[in-house]
Design a protein around this motif. Structure first.
Motif, PDB file in Angstrom:
ATOM      1  N   ASP A 120       0.839  -1.194   0.000  1.00 22.98           N
ATOM      2  CA  ASP A 120       0.000   0.000   0.000  1.00 22.98           C
ATOM      3  C   ASP A 120       0.878   1.249   0.000  1.00 22.98           C
ATOM      4  OD1 ASP A 120       0.645   0.403   2.738  1.00 22.98           O
ATOM      5  OD2 ASP A 120      -1.092  -0.770   3.378  1.00 22.98           O
ATOM      6  N   SER A 121       0.237   2.414  -0.030  1.00 21.78           N
ATOM      7  CA  SER A 121       0.932   3.645  -0.416  1.00 21.78           C
ATOM      8  C   SER A 121       1.234   4.602   0.724  1.00 21.78           C
ATOM      9  CB  SER A 121       0.103   4.387  -1.472  1.00 21.78           C
ATOM     10  OG  SER A 121      -0.105   3.567  -2.599  1.00 21.78           O
ATOM     11  N   GLY A 122       1.030   4.217   1.963  1.00 22.37           N
ATOM     12  CA  GLY A 122       1.315   5.106   3.071  1.00 22.37           C
ATOM     13  C   GLY A 122       2.800   5.208   3.359  1.00 22.37           C
ATOM     14  N   ASN A 123       3.173   6.239   4.104  1.00 20.28           N
ATOM     15  CA  ASN A 123       4.533   6.265   4.650  1.00 20.28           C
ATOM     16  C   ASN A 123       4.719   5.079   5.595  1.00 20.28           C
ATOM     17  OD1 ASN A 123       5.494   8.814   3.507  1.00 20.28           O
ATOM     18  ND2 ASN A 123       3.942   9.775   4.806  1.00 20.28           N
ATOM     19  N   GLN A 124       3.707   4.827   6.418  1.00 17.66           N
ATOM     20  CA  GLN A 124       3.651   3.606   7.215  1.00 17.66           C
ATOM     21  C   GLN A 124       2.900   2.583   6.365  1.00 17.66           C
ATOM     22  OE1 GLN A 124       1.804   5.539  10.812  1.00 17.66           O
ATOM     23  NE2 GLN A 124       3.389   4.373  11.854  1.00 17.66           N
ATOM     24  N   PHE A 125       3.647   1.829   5.602  1.00 11.09           N
ATOM     25  CA  PHE A 125       3.019   0.983   4.592  1.00 11.09           C
ATOM     26  C   PHE A 125       3.079  -0.495   4.978  1.00 11.09           C
ATOM     27  CE2 PHE A 125       7.452   0.954   3.545  1.00 11.09           C
ATOM     28  CZ  PHE A 125       7.701  -0.293   2.961  1.00 11.09           C
ATOM     29  N   HIS A 126       2.165  -1.257   4.391  1.00 17.42           N
ATOM     30  CA  HIS A 126       2.182  -2.708   4.497  1.00 17.42           C
ATOM     31  C   HIS A 126       2.686  -3.301   3.185  1.00 17.42           C
ATOM     32  CE1 HIS A 126      -1.110  -1.393   7.222  1.00 17.42           C
ATOM     33  NE2 HIS A 126      -0.606  -2.319   8.032  1.00 17.42           N
ATOM     34  N   TYR A 127       3.318  -4.447   3.274  1.00 19.64           N
ATOM     35  CA  TYR A 127       3.668  -5.226   2.084  1.00 19.64           C
ATOM     36  C   TYR A 127       3.184  -6.650   2.321  1.00 19.64           C
ATOM     37  CZ  TYR A 127       7.614  -6.451   5.141  1.00 19.64           C
ATOM     38  OH  TYR A 127       8.384  -6.851   6.212  1.00 19.64           O
ATOM     39  N   TRP A 128       2.715  -7.281   1.255  1.00 21.76           N
ATOM     40  CA  TRP A 128       2.271  -8.668   1.424  1.00 21.76           C
ATOM     41  C   TRP A 128       2.436  -9.460   0.138  1.00 21.76           C
ATOM     42  CZ3 TRP A 128      -0.911  -4.431   1.550  1.00 21.76           C
ATOM     43  CH2 TRP A 128      -2.073  -4.396   0.772  1.00 21.76           C
ATOM     44  N   ARG A 129       2.554 -10.759   0.327  1.00 27.97           N
ATOM     45  CA  ARG A 129       2.833 -11.670  -0.778  1.00 27.97           C
ATOM     46  C   ARG A 129       2.398 -13.071  -0.394  1.00 27.97           C
ATOM     47  NH1 ARG A 129       8.756 -13.963  -1.291  1.00 27.97           N
ATOM     48  NH2 ARG A 129       7.440 -15.468  -2.362  1.00 27.97           N
ATOM     49  N   LYS A 130       2.369 -13.970  -1.385  1.00 25.05           N
ATOM     50  CA  LYS A 130       2.083 -15.377  -1.130  1.00 25.05           C
ATOM     51  C   LYS A 130       3.385 -16.153  -1.020  1.00 25.05           C
ATOM     52  CE  LYS A 130      -2.115 -15.269  -3.975  1.00 25.05           C
ATOM     53  NZ  LYS A 130      -2.714 -15.735  -5.245  1.00 25.05           N
ATOM     54  N   THR A 131       3.397 -17.137  -0.148  1.00 26.43           N
ATOM     55  CA  THR A 131       4.493 -18.098  -0.108  1.00 26.43           C
ATOM     56  C   THR A 131       4.172 -19.231  -1.081  1.00 26.43           C
ATOM     57  OG1 THR A 131       3.491 -19.387   1.670  1.00 26.43           O
ATOM     58  CG2 THR A 131       4.917 -17.534   2.310  1.00 26.43           C
ATOM     59  N   ALA A 132       5.089 -20.173  -1.209  1.00 23.34           N
ATOM     60  CA  ALA A 132       4.875 -21.281  -2.146  1.00 23.34           C
ATOM     61  C   ALA A 132       3.649 -22.113  -1.777  1.00 23.34           C
ATOM     62  CB  ALA A 132       6.121 -22.161  -2.197  1.00 23.34           C
ATOM     63  N   ASP A 133       3.328 -22.204  -0.482  1.00 23.77           N
ATOM     64  CA  ASP A 133       2.161 -22.988  -0.058  1.00 23.77           C
ATOM     65  C   ASP A 133       0.948 -22.093   0.238  1.00 23.77           C
ATOM     66  OD1 ASP A 133       3.168 -21.823   2.221  1.00 23.77           O
ATOM     67  OD2 ASP A 133       3.166 -23.637   3.437  1.00 23.77           O
ATOM     68  N   ASN A 134       0.943 -20.900  -0.352  1.00 21.92           N
ATOM     69  CA  ASN A 134      -0.197 -19.973  -0.298  1.00 21.92           C
ATOM     70  C   ASN A 134      -0.535 -19.464   1.100  1.00 21.92           C
ATOM     71  OD1 ASN A 134      -0.616 -19.726  -3.029  1.00 21.92           O
ATOM     72  ND2 ASN A 134      -2.156 -21.339  -3.138  1.00 21.92           N
ATOM     73  N   ARG A 135       0.463 -19.271   1.928  1.00 17.17           N
ATOM     74  CA  ARG A 135       0.297 -18.419   3.095  1.00 17.17           C
ATOM     75  C   ARG A 135       0.388 -16.971   2.613  1.00 17.17           C
ATOM     76  NH1 ARG A 135       1.937 -21.744   7.731  1.00 17.17           N
ATOM     77  NH2 ARG A 135       2.767 -23.687   6.856  1.00 17.17           N
ATOM     78  N   ILE A 136      -0.169 -16.066   3.364  1.00 18.93           N
ATOM     79  CA  ILE A 136       0.059 -14.647   3.103  1.00 18.93           C
ATOM     80  C   ILE A 136       1.073 -14.134   4.114  1.00 18.93           C
ATOM     81  CG2 ILE A 136      -0.924 -12.326   3.081  1.00 18.93           C
ATOM     82  CD1 ILE A 136      -3.545 -13.476   2.155  1.00 18.93           C
ATOM     83  N   LEU A 137       2.171 -13.605   3.604  1.00 11.88           N
ATOM     84  CA  LEU A 137       3.131 -12.895   4.445  1.00 11.88           C
ATOM     85  C   LEU A 137       2.689 -11.436   4.456  1.00 11.88           C
ATOM     86  CD1 LEU A 137       6.981 -13.164   4.434  1.00 11.88           C
ATOM     87  CD2 LEU A 137       5.864 -10.938   4.478  1.00 11.88           C
TER      88      LEU A 137
END
Length: 464
Positions: free
Chosen positions: A290-307
């Protein structure tokens, strides 16, 4: 919401998901006795391992030794999100703001570096879950939407493929009540950071590079006939030295005030089903931020967890380095609450892991390089959370410096001019705190206060 967040964290393992999933590190060799080498590298994370491998390409017959204080990848390299950017300058906007005269070169070199990194992964046969599937940047507020549109124009200026998204087009990429717009860039990659470290380490050993772990260098002594590195069980004497220690700057104290430790935190969920991923509209393998200065990042792992990570960026007084600070319950609860608010469709989800790591942050949010001891020592640090791909570029630059070569890399002002030093304590802590409060205020109001504008004018910043 707090009760749900607490329940979701009930069984979270307090260590990095990547390290837990890949199991214990491979067997190691500790340095002992005295040895002489052509090139020594201190630090066994991404930067040090890339330096060793690129040095072997340049010098097939030289003796190369890598010394790591613990296990390779046990610090920042094994704790991050695995976002692999086509940038060495912390993004296009940062390049344009801080180095407008060389922005075009920085952007081009960043893209070329990601291409070269992928070629190296393929050439060396590294099994690192490398996925070049793009990244989605999302916005919540009107000023963040304006920021995405401005980013789109900058991308077009430099020929970077991107797509602005709203409404159903955004929902097809991500369906969350929190976001009203997005910008998708196709040229972005993800990888498994622990697999990357271990595969780079394997490649080093296969190419005759000596890797000594659990061998901290206690002292660096410069002599006319070589640089002497003293470990607990012996001595390494080297003609050239590359320091790839990031935030751990004790061997070259002049660097201590050039970077500060910022603690960053992340969670991973239990594996999600196809139905759950469909409910949030996330069908592809791209990363999201997301686009905030205090931002989050997220992605999928190989077994479809969300980091899911980011938001809190914690500076400890006096730049304290302490493994205990990588566990911060109040931040984990906040991250869990924010995740549940972002994805109400997922209901009673549980988190499997909760951890933190240290970002070596410079005052301008980019790495820098330099040399010492009449060119016999080179260093690279200050990656500010963007080191997964930029570490390879930094490694090549250090080798240029050690060889005394003038290249396009060494001529870059971004790399060759050191960032502003952080002031001593307690001024340092107060300054960082005031800057972070200003960034929080900007996220709420869209307005940048006088302090942040003044810092911008001097090329100093903490923004993402």
């Amino acid at each position: 919401m707090t009760h749900r967040a607490l329940t979701s964290l009930k069984h979270a393992i307090p260590q990095p998901y990547w390290l837990d999933a890949e199991g214990p590190p491979p067997g190691f060799t500790r340095h002992a006795g005295e040895l002489h080498c052509d090139l020594a590298i201190v630090g066994g994370g991404f930067t040090g391992l890339w330096t060793a491998l690129l040095a072997r390409q340049r010098h097939p017959d030289k003796r190369i030794v890598l010394l790591e204080a613990n296990a390779c990848g046990g610090a920042a390299s094994g704790r991050n999100g695995g976002f692999c950017a086509p940038s060495i300058s912390h993004g296009v906007s940062n390049a344009l703001k801080r180095w407008p005269q060389e922005a075009e070169a920085l952007i081009r070199l960043g893209r070329q570096n990601l291409d070269a990194l992928q070629r190296d992964i393929e050439r060396l046969g590294l099994n690192v879950e490398f996925e070049r599937q793009g990244k989605l940047n999302v916005a919540t507020t009107p000023w963040q939407v304006d920021g995405l549109k401005a980013m789109q124009e900058k991308y077009r200026r430099f020929g970077i493929d991107c797509q602005y998204l709203e409404g159903d087009a955004l929902k097809a990429r991500l369906d969350s009540p929190n976001y009203v717009a997005g910008l998708f860039e196709s040229n972005y990659a993800l990888l498994n950071p622990v697999k990357m470290v271990r595969e780079l380490r394997r490649a080093c050993l296969e190419q005759g590079i000596e890797v000594y772990e659990h061998s901290p260098v206690r002292q660096l002594v410069e002599h006319v006939d070589g640089i002497r590195l003293e470990t607990d069980y012996g001595v390494v004497v080297t003609e050239r030295l590359a320091l790839a220690t990031n935030i751990f700057t004790s061997l070259l104290p002049r660097l201590t005030s050039k970077v500060i430790p910022i603690y960053d935190y992340a969670l991973t969920t239990e594996p999600l089903s196809d139905e759950q991923l469909s409910a949030i509209g996330w069908q592809g393998r791209y990363g999201i931020a997301d686009s905030g200065n205090q931002f989050h990042y997220w992605r999928k792992t190989a077994d479809n967890r969300i980091l899911w990570g980011g938001y809190d960026a914690v500076y400890p007084f006096a730049s304290k380095l302490d493994e205990g600070l990588t566990q911060r319950p109040e931040t984990f609860i906040r991250l869990a609450e924010q995740f549940l608010d972002t994805f109400p469709q997922l209901g009673d989800i549980s988190f499997s892991h909760a951890w933190g790591g240290i970002i070596d942050s410079s005052a301008r949010t980019t790495m820098f390089t330099g040399s010492a001891s009449q060119g016999r020592i080179a260093y690279a640090l200050g990656f500010t959370g963007q080191g997964v791909s930029a570490s390879r570029f930094a490694a090549a630059t250090m080798l240029d410096l050690l060889a005394g070569e003038k290249t396009e890399r060494t001529a870059l002002k971004m790399l060759s001019r050191a960032p502003v030093m952080f002031p001593p304590e307690p001024i340092r802590y107060s300054a960082v705190t005031l800057a972070q409060r200003g960034l929080e205020q900007e996220d709420r109001t869209g307005r940048r206060n006088l302090l942040l504008r003044t810092m911008d004018a001097f090329g100093v910043g903490f923004d993402s």
